[in-house]
Scaffold this active site. Structure first.
Site, PDB file in Angstrom:
ATOM      1  N   LYS A 251       0.825  -1.215   0.000  1.00 53.70           N
ATOM      2  CA  LYS A 251       0.000   0.000   0.000  1.00 53.70           C
ATOM      3  C   LYS A 251       0.865   1.274   0.000  1.00 53.70           C
ATOM      4  CE  LYS A 251      -3.927  -2.145   2.478  1.00 53.70           C
ATOM      5  NZ  LYS A 251      -4.628  -2.166   3.793  1.00 53.70           N
TER       6      LYS A 251
ATOM      7  N   TYR B 154     -12.372  -2.813  -3.024  1.00 51.18           N
ATOM      8  CA  TYR B 154     -12.919  -2.797  -1.662  1.00 51.18           C
ATOM      9  C   TYR B 154     -14.450  -2.775  -1.641  1.00 51.18           C
ATOM     10  CZ  TYR B 154      -8.277  -2.393   0.431  1.00 51.18           C
ATOM     11  OH  TYR B 154      -6.987  -2.638   0.857  1.00 51.18           O
TER      12      TYR B 154
ATOM     13  N   ASN C 267      -1.840   0.051   7.509  1.00 47.38           N
ATOM     14  CA  ASN C 267      -1.278  -1.271   7.837  1.00 47.38           C
ATOM     15  C   ASN C 267      -0.464  -1.894   6.699  1.00 47.38           C
ATOM     16  OD1 ASN C 267      -3.376  -1.974   6.201  1.00 47.38           O
ATOM     17  ND2 ASN C 267      -4.461  -3.229   7.717  1.00 47.38           N
TER      18      ASN C 267
ATOM     19  N   HIS D   6      -1.911  -5.231   1.615  1.00 48.68           N
ATOM     20  CA  HIS D   6      -3.194  -5.912   1.390  1.00 48.68           C
ATOM     21  C   HIS D   6      -2.921  -7.320   0.881  1.00 48.68           C
ATOM     22  CE1 HIS D   6      -7.137  -6.991  -0.107  1.00 48.68           C
ATOM     23  NE2 HIS D   6      -6.522  -7.415  -1.194  1.00 48.68           N
TER      24      HIS D   6
ATOM     25  N   GLU E 149      -9.515  -9.892  -7.519  1.00 45.80           N
ATOM     26  CA  GLU E 149      -8.686  -8.699  -7.287  1.00 45.80           C
ATOM     27  C   GLU E 149      -7.560  -8.583  -8.327  1.00 45.80           C
ATOM     28  OE1 GLU E 149      -7.604  -8.894  -3.113  1.00 45.80           O
ATOM     29  OE2 GLU E 149      -9.719  -8.965  -2.546  1.00 45.80           O
TER      30      GLU E 149
HETATM   31  N1  UDP Z   1      -9.591  -0.943   7.732  1.00 44.22           N
HETATM   32  C1  UDP Z   1      -9.603   0.209   8.504  1.00 44.22           C
HETATM   33  N2  UDP Z   1     -10.313   0.220   9.676  1.00 44.22           N
HETATM   34  C2  UDP Z   1     -11.006  -0.862  10.112  1.00 44.22           C
HETATM   35  C3  UDP Z   1     -10.996  -2.040   9.330  1.00 44.22           C
HETATM   36  C4  UDP Z   1     -10.267  -2.048   8.137  1.00 44.22           C
HETATM   37  O1  UDP Z   1      -8.989   1.220   8.140  1.00 44.22           O
HETATM   38  O2  UDP Z   1     -11.619  -0.800  11.184  1.00 44.22           O
HETATM   39  C5  UDP Z   1      -8.837  -0.957   6.476  1.00 44.22           C
HETATM   40  C6  UDP Z   1      -7.453  -1.576   6.629  1.00 44.22           C
HETATM   41  O3  UDP Z   1      -6.559  -0.874   5.766  1.00 44.22           O
HETATM   42  C7  UDP Z   1      -7.672  -2.988   6.141  1.00 44.22           C
HETATM   43  C8  UDP Z   1      -8.681  -2.755   5.018  1.00 44.22           C
HETATM   44  O4  UDP Z   1      -9.528  -1.731   5.513  1.00 44.22           O
HETATM   45  O5  UDP Z   1      -6.470  -3.584   5.710  1.00 44.22           O
HETATM   46  C9  UDP Z   1      -9.511  -3.950   4.625  1.00 44.22           C
HETATM   47  O6  UDP Z   1     -10.091  -4.515   5.775  1.00 44.22           O
HETATM   48  P1  UDP Z   1     -10.115  -6.082   5.992  1.00 44.22           P
HETATM   49  O7  UDP Z   1     -10.996  -6.372   7.168  1.00 44.22           O
HETATM   50  O8  UDP Z   1     -10.449  -6.757   4.706  1.00 44.22           O
HETATM   51  O9  UDP Z   1      -8.603  -6.391   6.440  1.00 44.22           O
HETATM   52  P2  UDP Z   1      -7.402  -7.147   5.687  1.00 44.22           P
HETATM   53  O10 UDP Z   1      -7.995  -8.204   4.808  1.00 44.22           O
HETATM   54  O11 UDP Z   1      -6.640  -6.096   4.933  1.00 44.22           O
HETATM   55  O12 UDP Z   1      -6.579  -7.728   6.809  1.00 44.22           O
HETATM   56 MG    MG Z   2      -9.564  -8.112   3.455  1.00 39.58          MG
END
Ligand code: UDP
Ligand code: MG
Length: 152
Positions: free
Chosen positions: A11, A51, A114, A117, A128
């Site tokens: 990212k 997303y 974080n 992805h 994706e």
């Molecule tokens: N995210 C966020 N706040 C939250 C949950 C998710 O900013 O409370 C963002 C974060 O960057 C995350 C992305 O949305 O990586 C997608 O969320 P997901 O639950 O799919 O997490 P991932 O698969 O990336 O672990």
């Molecule tokens: Mg996810």
């Protein structure tokens, strides 16, 4: 040999913080095969497709802004159980809950920044990667260490 495919994206925060090499190396060292890699700034259309599952969530608008804010590295990795392997390396969504030794635990502070992805299923990985790559951009080739990474 041909195994399953996982979609991964480094990212914008990780690019800005100079973590591209470190992150790629963690995947590369597992023995997985890199099939595609592209440096790009996601368009808002790509980000919305990527997303779509999170539309309506409180963090959705911020997430779109984040992911379209600068260059990212989109990748396709091939391996056995690549989704589990990659997500183990990436760590829990919230860096506070991520295990030591994972990318998010080692380098990230907050859930909203974080660093990386990774698709959460083979089906989503396929969807994706189609947002960011054409079929011709996902290569097929023999990697010389395959017989040392996998049992025959
Ligand atoms: N995210 C966020 N706040 C939250 C949950 C998710 O900013 O409370 C963002 C974060 O960057 C995350 C992305 O949305 O990586 C997608 O969320 P997901 O639950 O799919 O997490 P991932 O698969 O990336 O672990
Ligand atoms: Mg996810």
């Amino acid at each position: 040999m041909s195994y399953d495919l996982e979609f991964v994206m480094i990212k914008p925060d990780a690019v800005q913080r100079g973590l591209v090499g470190e992150i790629v190396q963690r995947f590369e060292k597992t023995g997985m095969k890199l099939l595609a890699m592209k440096f790009l700034i996601p368009s808002i259309e790509q980000a919305k497709k990527h997303y779509a599952v999170h539309e309506g969530r409180p963090f959705y608008e911020g997430l779109l802004k984040y992911i379209t804010s600068g260059p990212v590295v989109a990748m396709v990795w091939e391996g056995i159980n690549p989704v589990q392997h990659v997500r183990n390396i990436v760590g829990a969504t919230n860096p506070l809950e991520a295990d030591p030794g994972t990318i998010r635990r080692d380098f990230a502070m907050t859930i909203g920044r974080n660093l990386v992805h990774a698709a959460d299923s083979l089906e989503n990985a396929k969807y994706e990667m189609s947002i960011y790559f054409s079929d011709e951009e996902i290569f097929s080739y023999k990697k010389i260490d395959e017989e040392w990474v996998y049992e025959e």
